[in-house]
Design a protein around this motif. Structure first.
Motif, mmCIF file in Angstrom:
data_model
loop_
_atom_site.group_PDB
_atom_site.id
_atom_site.type_symbol
_atom_site.label_atom_id
_atom_site.label_comp_id
_atom_site.label_asym_id
_atom_site.label_seq_id
_atom_site.Cartn_x
_atom_site.Cartn_y
_atom_site.Cartn_z
ATOM 1 N N LYS A 11 0.848 -1.192 0.000
ATOM 2 C CA LYS A 11 0.000 0.000 0.000
ATOM 3 C C LYS A 11 0.879 1.236 0.000
ATOM 4 N N ARG A 12 0.644 2.115 -0.962
ATOM 5 C CA ARG A 12 1.314 3.411 -0.980
ATOM 6 C C ARG A 12 0.701 4.272 0.113
ATOM 7 N N VAL A 13 1.471 5.182 0.681
ATOM 8 C CA VAL A 13 0.986 6.089 1.718
ATOM 9 C C VAL A 13 1.024 7.505 1.150
ATOM 10 N N ILE A 14 -0.148 8.153 1.143
ATOM 11 C CA ILE A 14 -0.312 9.472 0.553
ATOM 12 C C ILE A 14 -0.775 10.444 1.637
ATOM 13 N N THR A 15 -0.173 11.641 1.669
ATOM 14 C CA THR A 15 -0.616 12.657 2.619
ATOM 15 C C THR A 15 -1.892 13.321 2.112
ATOM 16 N N LYS A 16 -2.513 14.117 2.968
ATOM 17 C CA LYS A 16 -3.760 14.806 2.624
ATOM 18 C C LYS A 16 -3.578 15.725 1.417
ATOM 19 N N GLY A 18 -1.619 15.106 -1.074
ATOM 20 C CA GLY A 18 -1.285 14.318 -2.255
ATOM 21 C C GLY A 18 0.162 13.901 -2.411
ATOM 22 N N LYS A 19 0.988 14.080 -1.404
ATOM 23 C CA LYS A 19 2.398 13.674 -1.484
ATOM 24 C C LYS A 19 2.520 12.183 -1.198
ATOM 25 N N ASP A 20 3.173 11.456 -2.094
ATOM 26 C CA ASP A 20 3.423 10.021 -1.937
ATOM 27 C C ASP A 20 4.684 9.870 -1.103
ATOM 28 N N ILE A 21 4.535 9.408 0.141
ATOM 29 C CA ILE A 21 5.702 9.359 1.026
ATOM 30 C C ILE A 21 6.390 8.000 1.065
ATOM 31 N N GLY A 22 5.718 6.927 0.660
ATOM 32 C CA GLY A 22 6.343 5.608 0.679
ATOM 33 C C GLY A 22 5.330 4.493 0.713
ATOM 34 N N VAL A 23 5.739 3.350 1.289
ATOM 35 C CA VAL A 23 4.872 2.169 1.336
ATOM 36 C C VAL A 23 4.790 1.613 2.752
ATOM 37 N N VAL A 24 3.648 1.018 3.070
ATOM 38 C CA VAL A 24 3.465 0.337 4.356
ATOM 39 C C VAL A 24 4.256 -0.965 4.305
ATOM 40 N N SER A 80 -4.795 11.693 7.050
ATOM 41 C CA SER A 80 -5.704 12.815 7.304
ATOM 42 C C SER A 80 -4.948 14.113 7.541
ATOM 43 N N ILE A 81 -3.615 14.070 7.414
ATOM 44 C CA ILE A 81 -2.790 15.263 7.612
ATOM 45 C C ILE A 81 -1.940 15.526 6.370
ATOM 46 N N ASP A 82 -1.538 16.784 6.202
ATOM 47 C CA ASP A 82 -0.696 17.128 5.058
ATOM 48 C C ASP A 82 0.781 16.984 5.435
ATOM 49 N N MET A 83 1.652 17.278 4.483
ATOM 50 C CA MET A 83 3.089 17.084 4.673
ATOM 51 C C MET A 83 3.627 17.931 5.837
ATOM 52 N N ALA A 84 3.182 19.179 5.956
ATOM 53 C CA ALA A 84 3.657 20.050 7.045
ATOM 54 C C ALA A 84 3.249 19.501 8.414
#
Length: 92
Positions: A11-16, A18-24, A80-84
């Motif tokens: 599963k890819r992990v995406i911030t609120k 839309g930033k793709d940060i990695g995988v579970v 449910s949160i953004d990158m910041a």
């Protein structure tokens, strides 16, 4: 107890925002309740720099994301949160 997720779809992990940060890659499981408390995320190299996470020796950077920060778990894990906000959470 940490459970590796090698046999589960990645599963890819995406911030609120839309930033793709990695995988579970794993999850922390409470075996008394069978509830997942947090996800272990292997962070992409570029995102690790942006989040100011140090890379582990011989492996990529990892973060732990509490499940209360996950808004949707389907084809991707949507936070449910953004990158910041994620950067602030990791600094705590």
């Amino acid at each position: 107890m940490t459970v590796e997720l090698d046999l589960v779809d990645i599963k890819r992990v995406i911030t609120k925002d839309g930033k793709d940060i990695g995988v579970v890659s794993a999850c922390n499981l409470d075996v008394s309740t069978w509830k997942i408390n947090s996800l272990i995320v292997e962070v992409e190299k570029e995102m690790a720099r942006e989040l100011e996470i140090k890379k582990r020796l011989f492996r990529g950077a990892q973060i732990t994301v509490q499940t209360n920060l996950v808004s949707t778990m389907a084809d991707v894990a949507q936070l449910s949160i953004d990158m910041a906000e994620l950067r602030k959470q990791l600094a705590l």
